[in-house]
Design an enzyme around this catalytic site. Structure first.
Site, PDB file in Angstrom:
ATOM      1  N   CYS A 172       0.837  -1.222  -0.037  1.00 37.95           N
ATOM      2  CA  CYS A 172      -0.115   0.096  -0.007  1.00 37.95           C
ATOM      3  C   CYS A 172       0.845   1.368   0.002  1.00 37.95           C
ATOM      4  O   CYS A 172       0.447   2.390  -0.228  1.00 37.95           O
ATOM      5  CB  CYS A 172      -0.966  -0.094   1.151  1.00 37.95           C
ATOM      6  SG  CYS A 172      -2.338  -0.940   1.058  1.00 37.95           S
TER       7      CYS A 172
ATOM      8  N   LYS B 151       0.987   3.307  -3.410  1.00 35.67           N
ATOM      9  CA  LYS B 151      -0.365   3.945  -3.754  1.00 35.67           C
ATOM     10  C   LYS B 151      -0.115   5.411  -3.901  1.00 35.67           C
ATOM     11  O   LYS B 151       0.749   5.974  -3.668  1.00 35.67           O
ATOM     12  CB  LYS B 151      -1.434   3.827  -2.794  1.00 35.67           C
ATOM     13  CG  LYS B 151      -2.171   2.443  -2.228  1.00 35.67           C
ATOM     14  CD  LYS B 151      -3.056   2.415  -1.546  1.00 35.67           C
ATOM     15  CE  LYS B 151      -4.284   3.017  -1.691  1.00 35.67           C
ATOM     16  NZ  LYS B 151      -5.575   2.787  -0.877  1.00 35.67           N
TER      17      LYS B 151
ATOM     18  N   ASP C 209     -16.472   4.752  -0.121  1.00 36.56           N
ATOM     19  CA  ASP C 209     -16.110   4.083   0.962  1.00 36.56           C
ATOM     20  C   ASP C 209     -15.417   2.818   0.630  1.00 36.56           C
ATOM     21  O   ASP C 209     -14.627   2.952  -0.450  1.00 36.56           O
ATOM     22  CB  ASP C 209     -17.471   3.534   1.325  1.00 36.56           C
ATOM     23  CG  ASP C 209     -17.845   3.123   2.838  1.00 36.56           C
ATOM     24  OD1 ASP C 209     -16.888   2.620   3.437  1.00 36.56           O
ATOM     25  OD2 ASP C 209     -18.846   3.772   3.503  1.00 36.56           O
ATOM     26  N   ASP C 210     -15.195   1.783   1.770  1.00 38.15           N
ATOM     27  CA  ASP C 210     -14.277   0.875   1.270  1.00 38.15           C
ATOM     28  C   ASP C 210     -14.418   0.138   0.087  1.00 38.15           C
ATOM     29  O   ASP C 210     -13.772  -0.327  -0.533  1.00 38.15           O
ATOM     30  CB  ASP C 210     -14.361  -0.123   2.475  1.00 38.15           C
ATOM     31  CG  ASP C 210     -13.608   0.524   3.576  1.00 38.15           C
ATOM     32  OD1 ASP C 210     -12.835   1.362   3.629  1.00 38.15           O
ATOM     33  OD2 ASP C 210     -13.873   0.014   4.986  1.00 38.15           O
TER      34      ASP C 210
ATOM     35  N   ASP D 128     -15.899  -6.968 -23.933  1.00 33.61           N
ATOM     36  CA  ASP D 128     -16.590  -8.113 -23.478  1.00 33.61           C
ATOM     37  C   ASP D 128     -18.293  -8.028 -23.359  1.00 33.61           C
ATOM     38  O   ASP D 128     -18.913  -9.137 -23.707  1.00 33.61           O
ATOM     39  CB  ASP D 128     -15.949  -8.787 -22.501  1.00 33.61           C
ATOM     40  CG  ASP D 128     -14.403  -9.221 -22.832  1.00 33.61           C
ATOM     41  OD1 ASP D 128     -14.191  -9.531 -24.038  1.00 33.61           O
ATOM     42  OD2 ASP D 128     -13.807  -9.137 -21.986  1.00 33.61           O
TER      43      ASP D 128
ATOM     44  N   HIS E 200      -8.522   1.818  -7.929  1.00 33.15           N
ATOM     45  CA  HIS E 200      -7.087   1.764  -7.093  1.00 33.15           C
ATOM     46  C   HIS E 200      -6.020   2.339  -8.250  1.00 33.15           C
ATOM     47  O   HIS E 200      -5.946   2.068  -9.313  1.00 33.15           O
ATOM     48  CB  HIS E 200      -6.675   0.317  -6.745  1.00 33.15           C
ATOM     49  CG  HIS E 200      -5.419   0.304  -6.134  1.00 33.15           C
ATOM     50  ND1 HIS E 200      -5.156   0.495  -4.820  1.00 33.15           N
ATOM     51  CD2 HIS E 200      -3.950   0.089  -6.798  1.00 33.15           C
ATOM     52  CE1 HIS E 200      -3.788   0.205  -4.521  1.00 33.15           C
ATOM     53  NE2 HIS E 200      -3.113   0.193  -5.601  1.00 33.15           N
ATOM     54  N   THR E 201      -5.275   3.161  -7.644  1.00 26.87           N
ATOM     55  CA  THR E 201      -4.265   3.989  -8.287  1.00 26.87           C
ATOM     56  C   THR E 201      -2.925   3.740  -7.618  1.00 26.87           C
ATOM     57  O   THR E 201      -2.945   4.236  -6.541  1.00 26.87           O
ATOM     58  CB  THR E 201      -4.434   5.413  -8.854  1.00 26.87           C
ATOM     59  OG1 THR E 201      -5.733   5.455  -9.403  1.00 26.87           O
ATOM     60  CG2 THR E 201      -3.324   5.890  -9.614  1.00 26.87           C
TER      61      THR E 201
END
Length: 784
Positions: free
Chosen positions: A430, A433, A462-463, A503, A554-555
């Site tokens: 992490c 990040k 949120d999470d 897809d 996520h980056t």
């Protein structure tokens, strides 16, 4: 012994080059020869192929091809390590230090240079903007010129081909040279068709008392005699004040017939410059000092025709733009490294080489006058040597990297700390990040589409996201992720999102939500923030158009820019559809004997971008490939379903053959592909023939064992493209034969211009290999 990993120095300062004029190509070449560590160049230009004005008359006359007279700007930028953004500047935000563009997000700059040329002032004369063709921008003039050539040499049935009157307004060297080139080419074209060149009438209009007013009397006399000899009517002291369809009006009230009117008069600056804070002269050109910096904003430079060097006024001539390449590059380098800038004083006299349409030219410099065929050969040699500097680039070796050098870029204390951190040992997990503040700023202005089913998403982070599945719906899941293959993060974001959605559409579902995963190279916070913003802006535009809500992501930091999406789609839970299978879901296993195979987009992205990385592809080939990759499959999928498609897949990394094999196996059928019918991206056949293949090609080639009588097809020029991996490729579907032509017409109407019937589904044969190849041209010849 394992070699130590090289540290790649990230961008510390951005130099943005607006326009691809003669000066900027010189800047790119100089930075290519001597890169400045920590400096990132970005070129913003509407045209990928930028014309060299010195060879334009020769191109019009038919002496040169299109590629002879154009510099491939995308290829040159790649060679220089610069980013190429194909767009048009329309403004400047001085406070934010960004270039405003017509169809993309603003582009930040630390230093900027403008080299966009000039535009003939057609709007100053009533009707000229509507009925006359300005010689600039050259791409628009070329389109009209090609149309005129086609119309005169291939007139419609019943049309009288003669009595075409062509007028050129502007009696300077540019107007005279262009008129003679047009006359030479058109006369030759008509003669080749056994038609009388006298069908054409040419006239030249100038408000001045004489033609070529800035040249000496012997030069003027030579061209006056040439124009007279070739039957050109010359109207001096004739100010054109109005233009209508088929005629133009002089200030004395007389009207003159003209079917085609070409405008080569005094030019001015682009209209959008008037809305900036840049100091402009009376004609709208940017006023610059001896260092080529704007008088009103020292962070902005200007060169070429768009610039007016206040202490050294000169005629608008290509020679000055070319000569400014070195001083502009040196001063941009000095500015970004905090060193003193050097003044530039243009020459007072210059050599002009003016052609007369045929392979004959005149040399003019002050009182000098020389004329002859040998002058044209001299000019031709000069022009070709100039072009070779920018087009004859050595191919790049795969994985080649220059030895890193220390950066000389001047940074403040905070930026220095960030730069040290960016090249230091980085944390994993992490700790890798991207910082929350950088990420929040980058994403704050994005507006993902909202869907009622999204209970928790980016609007209330949120999470994890919480999404409701509507009653009567099933969920379709897919994920895709790949590293950037193009240096424009905005376009890359568009392609990545489009690729991930493929897809969902191929299975007949509607896109619902997407979660992004991205890696971004470390660097100064401002640079990282803009990269994330540009990339996600492009992606969100595509997702929004598809009605797909971005709900999170996520980056993290990585050595290369990369982006992927996990996408959810919705489909009727076992409900009926128009498909003959009676199922809502389109799978790969629905091929039926007797059906035809339709492909909605051309193939060839793998080889083209492999060639692009090695400087082996023309810029326009990459433009066309990107345009295809940015085209959504959403409407195409709906169209295929409406016309009874029973099986569908989108073409991605396994290539056409790999995906077709994936369809034949579960369907229990064979398939036939017509190599001649395959739609190919422009340039793909050329790059494959040159042996330039994607790195994934060898893995795909292992599937050659699925081809019946494979050895007979190895030498076919299109054979390698069966294995070419695609990014954001088209849809491959099977449609009942009786509905295929209607389906194809509908796809074309929706904008899938290259959609094609490429084969048919066969009954399973006795052979183990399910794929049969054919060549429609050879088969047709054999039947005859």
């Amino acid at each position: 012994m394992q070699q130590p990993q090289q540290t790649v120095l990230r961008a510390l300062r951005d130099i943005v080059l607006v326009g691809g004029g003669h000066t900027h190509v010189g800047v790119l070449k100089r930075f290519a020869m001597k890169p400045e560590p920590g400096v990132r160049l970005t070129v913003i230009c509407r045209d990928t192929h930028t014309p060299y004005s010195g060879m334009l008359p020769g191109y019009v006359a038919g002496h040169y091809s299109y590629d002879d007279v154009h510099i491939d700007l995308r290829r040159l930028a790649e060679y220089a390590g610069a980013r190429f953004f194909r767009d048009e500047a329309i403004g400047i935000d001085h406070e934010a230090q960004t270039v405003l563009c017509r169809s993309r997000p603003p582009v930040p700059y630390d230093w900027m240079s403008i080299n966009i040329g000039s535009t003939p002032s057609v709007n100053s004369v009533s009707g000229a903007g509507e009925h006359a063709v300005p010689v600039k921008p050259i791409h628009q003039f070329n389109d009209r010129w090609q149309s005129l050539l086609e119309r005169l040499t291939h007139p419609h049935t019943g049309q009288h081909p003669g009595q075409t009157r062509i007028a050129v307004v502007g009696g300077g060297a540019g107007g005279v040279e262009l008129l003679l080139a047009m006359q030479y080419r058109l006369s030759n074209e008509l003669s080749a068709l056994a038609r009388d060149p006298s069908e054409l009438r040419f006239s030249l209009f100038t408000r001045g008392a004489q033609i070529l007013p800035t040249h000496n009397s012997r030069v003027r006399a030579h061209f006056q005699a040439t124009l007279k000899q070739r039957g050109v009517e010359v109207y001096t002291a004739t100010d054109v004040v109005g233009v209508e369809a088929g005629r133009l009006q002089a200030a004395n009230g007389s009207w003159h017939a003209a079917d085609e009117i070409v405008w080569v008069t005094n030019a001015g600056g682009a209209a959008w410059l008037r809305d900036t804070r840049l100091a402009l002269d009376d004609d709208g050109f940017i006023q610059v000092g001896d260092t080529l910096q704007s008088l009103s904003d020292p962070r902005i430079f200007a060169a070429g025709d768009i610039a007016s060097q206040v202490d050294h006024p000169r005629e608008k001539a290509g020679v000055f733009a070319v000569r400014q390449g070195r001083p502009l590059a040196d001063n941009l380098r000095a500015a970004v490294t905090g060193r003193a800038l050097s003044p530039y004083r243009p020459q007072a006299k210059w050599l002009a080489l003016i052609s007369t349409g045929d392979r004959h030219a005149v040399a003019s410099r002050g009182g000098l006058f020389l004329a002859g065929d040998w002058v044209w050969r001299w000019k031709d040699g000069i022009d070709r040597r100039f072009m070779s500097k920018f087009n004859d680039l050595p191919p790049m070796e795969e994985g080649a990297m220059r030895a890193p050098r220390a950066s000389r870029v001047a940074l403040n204390e905070e930026e220095s700390a960030q730069a040290i951190s960016a090249i230091a040992m980085r944390c994993g997990g992490c700790g890798a990040k991207v910082g929350a503040s950088v990420l929040s700023r980058a994403l704050s202005t994005l507006q993902p589409v909202e869907r009622d089913e999204v209970l928790v998403g980016l609007h209330a982070p949120d999470d994890a996201a919480v999404v409701r599945v509507p009653p009567g719906k099933d969920v379709v899941h897919t994920v895709d992720f790949f590293r950037a293959f193009i240096d424009d993060p905005y376009v890359f974001g568009k392609v990545a999102a489009n690729h991930a959605l493929g897809d969902i559409f191929a299975m007949g579902a509607e896109a619902q939500t997407a979660t992004a995963v991205a890696t971004v190279p470390q660097g100064l916070e401002a640079k990282v923030e803009d990269t994330v913003y540009q990339m996600m802006r492009g992606a969100v535009e595509v997702l929004n158009e598809a009605g797909c809500a971005l709900v999170g992501g996520h980056t993290g930091e990585g050595s290369e820019l990369a982006l992927g999406f996990a996408v959810n789609g919705l489909i009727d839970a076992g409900g009926a559809s128009d498909s003959p299978t009676g199922k809502a879901i389109l799978t790969k296993g629905g091929l039926r004997p007797g059906q035809v195979l339709i492909l909605t987009k051309p193939i060839g992205t793998g080889t083209l971008f492999a060639a692009h990385a090695r400087l082996g592809a023309r810029g326009r080939w990459i433009d066309a490939a990107l345009e295809s990759m940015c085209q959504s499959n959403r409407q195409g999928a709906s169209c295929l379903r409406e016309h009874g498609a029973t099986a569908c897949t989108d073409l991605t990394g396994f290539g056409l053959l790999g995906h077709l094999v994936e369809m034949t196996r579960p369907s229990g059928v064979d398939a036939e592909l017509d190599l001649t019918a395959l739609p190919l991206l422009e340039g793909a056949e050329e790059t494959v023939a040159a042996g330039i293949l994607s790195s994934l090609q060898p893995a795909n080639v292992r599937l050659r064992r699925a081809i019946h009588d494979q050895a007979a097809w190895v030498d076919h020029p299109r054979y390698p493209l069966l294995f070419d991996p695609q990014t954001a490729g088209g849809l491959l579907a099977s449609v009942p034969a009786e509905r295929a032509e209607a389906c194809l017409a509908a796809l074309h109407a929706l904008g899938y211009a290259r959609a094609a019937i490429i084969g048919r589904v066969l009954e399973p044969g006795d052979a183990l290999e399910p794929i049969h190849l054919t060549d429609g041209i050879k088969e047709s010849a054999h039947r005859r």
